[in-house]
Design an enzyme around this catalytic site. Structure first.
Site, mmCIF file in Angstrom:
data_model
loop_
_atom_site.group_PDB
_atom_site.id
_atom_site.type_symbol
_atom_site.label_atom_id
_atom_site.label_comp_id
_atom_site.label_asym_id
_atom_site.label_seq_id
_atom_site.Cartn_x
_atom_site.Cartn_y
_atom_site.Cartn_z
ATOM 1 N N ARG A 142 33.297 47.170 36.197
ATOM 2 C CA ARG A 142 31.985 47.426 35.849
ATOM 3 C C ARG A 142 30.735 47.038 36.539
ATOM 4 O O ARG A 142 29.798 47.445 37.024
ATOM 5 C CB ARG A 142 31.929 47.123 34.370
ATOM 6 N N HIS A 150 27.781 48.400 38.635
ATOM 7 C CA HIS A 150 26.327 48.214 38.521
ATOM 8 C C HIS A 150 25.605 47.671 39.728
ATOM 9 O O HIS A 150 24.418 47.675 39.833
ATOM 10 C CB HIS A 150 26.359 46.948 37.319
ATOM 11 N N ASP A 151 26.476 47.096 40.591
ATOM 12 C CA ASP A 151 25.742 46.866 41.740
ATOM 13 C C ASP A 151 25.509 48.164 42.698
ATOM 14 O O ASP A 151 24.451 48.150 43.291
ATOM 15 C CB ASP A 151 26.739 45.982 42.551
ATOM 16 N N GLY A 190 22.382 50.187 46.367
ATOM 17 C CA GLY A 190 23.615 50.410 47.029
ATOM 18 C C GLY A 190 24.582 49.443 46.858
ATOM 19 O O GLY A 190 23.903 48.310 46.250
ATOM 20 N N ASP A 218 25.458 46.389 47.809
ATOM 21 C CA ASP A 218 24.998 45.220 48.520
ATOM 22 C C ASP A 218 25.133 43.878 47.793
ATOM 23 O O ASP A 218 24.468 42.781 48.375
ATOM 24 C CB ASP A 218 23.369 45.454 49.107
ATOM 25 N N SER A 230 23.595 42.786 45.328
ATOM 26 C CA SER A 230 22.140 42.401 44.770
ATOM 27 C C SER A 230 22.241 42.076 43.201
ATOM 28 O O SER A 230 21.570 41.223 42.858
ATOM 29 C CB SER A 230 20.968 43.685 44.903
ATOM 30 N N GLU A 260 18.423 41.250 38.728
ATOM 31 C CA GLU A 260 18.975 42.144 38.299
ATOM 32 C C GLU A 260 19.768 41.841 37.070
ATOM 33 O O GLU A 260 20.107 42.612 36.167
ATOM 34 C CB GLU A 260 19.802 43.077 39.115
ATOM 35 N N ASN A 272 22.322 45.190 31.939
ATOM 36 C CA ASN A 272 22.973 43.735 32.469
ATOM 37 C C ASN A 272 22.829 42.398 31.642
ATOM 38 O O ASN A 272 23.940 41.775 31.322
ATOM 39 C CB ASN A 272 22.491 43.533 33.844
ATOM 40 N N HIS A 302 36.716 53.711 31.413
ATOM 41 C CA HIS A 302 36.457 53.521 30.186
ATOM 42 C C HIS A 302 37.861 53.612 29.449
ATOM 43 O O HIS A 302 37.856 53.462 28.206
ATOM 44 C CB HIS A 302 35.341 54.255 29.425
ATOM 45 N N ASP A 353 39.639 52.141 24.667
ATOM 46 C CA ASP A 353 40.806 52.933 24.417
ATOM 47 C C ASP A 353 41.631 52.263 23.244
ATOM 48 O O ASP A 353 42.133 51.071 23.534
ATOM 49 C CB ASP A 353 41.629 53.015 25.793
ATOM 50 N N ASP A 391 44.414 54.434 32.754
ATOM 51 C CA ASP A 391 45.295 55.460 32.531
ATOM 52 C C ASP A 391 44.228 56.558 32.410
ATOM 53 O O ASP A 391 43.128 56.830 31.960
ATOM 54 C CB ASP A 391 46.427 55.119 31.765
#
Length: 350
Positions: free
Chosen positions: A62, A66-67, A72, A74, A76, A88, A94, A193, A245, A253
């Site tokens: 995750r 989120h990066d 992109g 990078d 950040s 961020e 976040n 997920h 799950d 899976d």
């Protein structure tokens, strides 16, 4: 072609198709001469942490997502607040939610000992996601490498670009299209997920007051609803954790897709993929549910495609010495290691 002594046992290795790229020149063997042990070092750190925290592989996948969706891939997302950086990490998707930042710092520390100034934090995030898929019994993601680290972060863009758990299918498709990702990518990447946890806070409306109706989400299986209400009682602790799950909570899976078919998608954004009338995502969910190889192949291709979004290569950006600060700031503060600022929970649309 194998570039490193990173041994993967009992996994399906899939290379996928051509990734979306910003004219990036990434290569699978980028560190073959400069840091040949990079895969092993990343694996060693993530595997050790995962022994005591089985959630960590899902959290690292995750974190990578989120990066990549903000400026992109990078790194950040790793930058802390400074006089010139608005982190961020405190963006709404976040804040008090992302996990694994300190694991990235542990990896960086070990890599700086082995090959100082060589491996970027952006590539560490990428390799951590690759290892996490392996540890969760998912596919081996053969990412090309050579990303460099950004000099900036963008909290506004994080709030704007990251999909929310209450998004409908139209909103989800639009968020992915901005990143050059299509409908198949959306469904495949949502398969992350199949492992990990989410806080009750982000499903309470589905359980008790969906869309302000005072009733639960009608696309939620009634038996599953009762189970979720036991974990997340109305007025109860909002930070209680629920497995994405209910069958194999720590395994990457195809069960995620089988859950959608029986109305057991945990987030609204999950169930939208199957319960939106006439949606073109339904057939993709059915395909992935009926065959794990098909899911693994598409998941691998989509992860690699996502991993090439907006990357910095060549002389762009830098190789950070410490992942939470750009090099100029690290030098000013004489920093050896720094804890990141947001390190709890797991929620969002992936």
């Amino acid at each position: 072609m194998r570039c490193f002594g990173f041994i993967v046992v009992g996994l399906v290795a899939v290379l996928g198709g051509l990734p979306f790229s910003s004219n990036a020149k990434l290569e699978p063997c980028f560190y073959k001469k400069t840091c040949p042990q990079v895969h092993f070092i990343v694996f060693k750190v993530v595997e050790k942490v995962s022994r005591t925290d089985p959630r960590m592989p899902a959290s690292l996948v995750r974190l990578f997502f989120h990066d990549c969706f903000v400026q992109g891939c990078d790194a950040s997302i790793l930058l802390n607040n400074t006089a010139t950086i608005v982190s961020e990490q405190q963006a709404l998707p976040n804040n008090n939610s992302i996990r694994g930042l300190d694991v990235v710092n542990q990896i960086k520390t070990e890599l700086e000992k082995a090959c100082p100034g060589v491996v970027s934090c952006a590539d560490i995030l990428t390799l951590a996601a690759e290892v996490s898929s392996v540890l969760a019994h998912g596919p081996y993601l053969k990412f090309p490498l050579g990303r460099r680290d950004s000099l900036t972060a963008n909290r506004t863009l994080a709030n704007q670009n990251l999909p929310a758990p209450f998004f409908n299918l139209t909103q989800l498709k639009a968020a992915f299209a901005v990143q050059g990702l299509d409908t198949t990518d959306l469904v495949a990447l949502s398969g992350a997920h199949s492992f990990g946890r989410v806080r009750c806070l982000f499903i309470l409306d589905r359980l008790y007051n969906f869309s302000g109706t005072g009733r639960p989400d009608p696309t939620l299986d009634t038996t599953y609803l009762k189970q979720l209400r036991q974990i997340c009682p109305q007025g109860g602790p909002p930070n209680n954790l629920v497995n994405f799950d209910p069958t194999t909570p720590d395994t990457l899976d195809k069960n995620y897709y089988s859950n959608l078919q029986v109305k057991k998608g945990l987030l609204q954004s999950d169930q939208e993929l199957f319960s939106t009338p006439g949606a073109d995502t339904i057939s993709i969910v059915n395909k992935f549910s009926s065959g794990q190889i098909a899911f693994f192949k598409s998941f691998s291709a989509s992860m690699i495609k996502m991993g090439n979004i907006g990357v910095l290569t060549g002389k762009k950006g830098e190789i950070r010495k410490q992942c939470n600060f750009v090099n100029k700031k690290s030098a000013e503060l004489d920093i050896g290691s720094v804890a990141s600022e947001s390190e709890e929970g797991l929620v969002s649309s992936i």
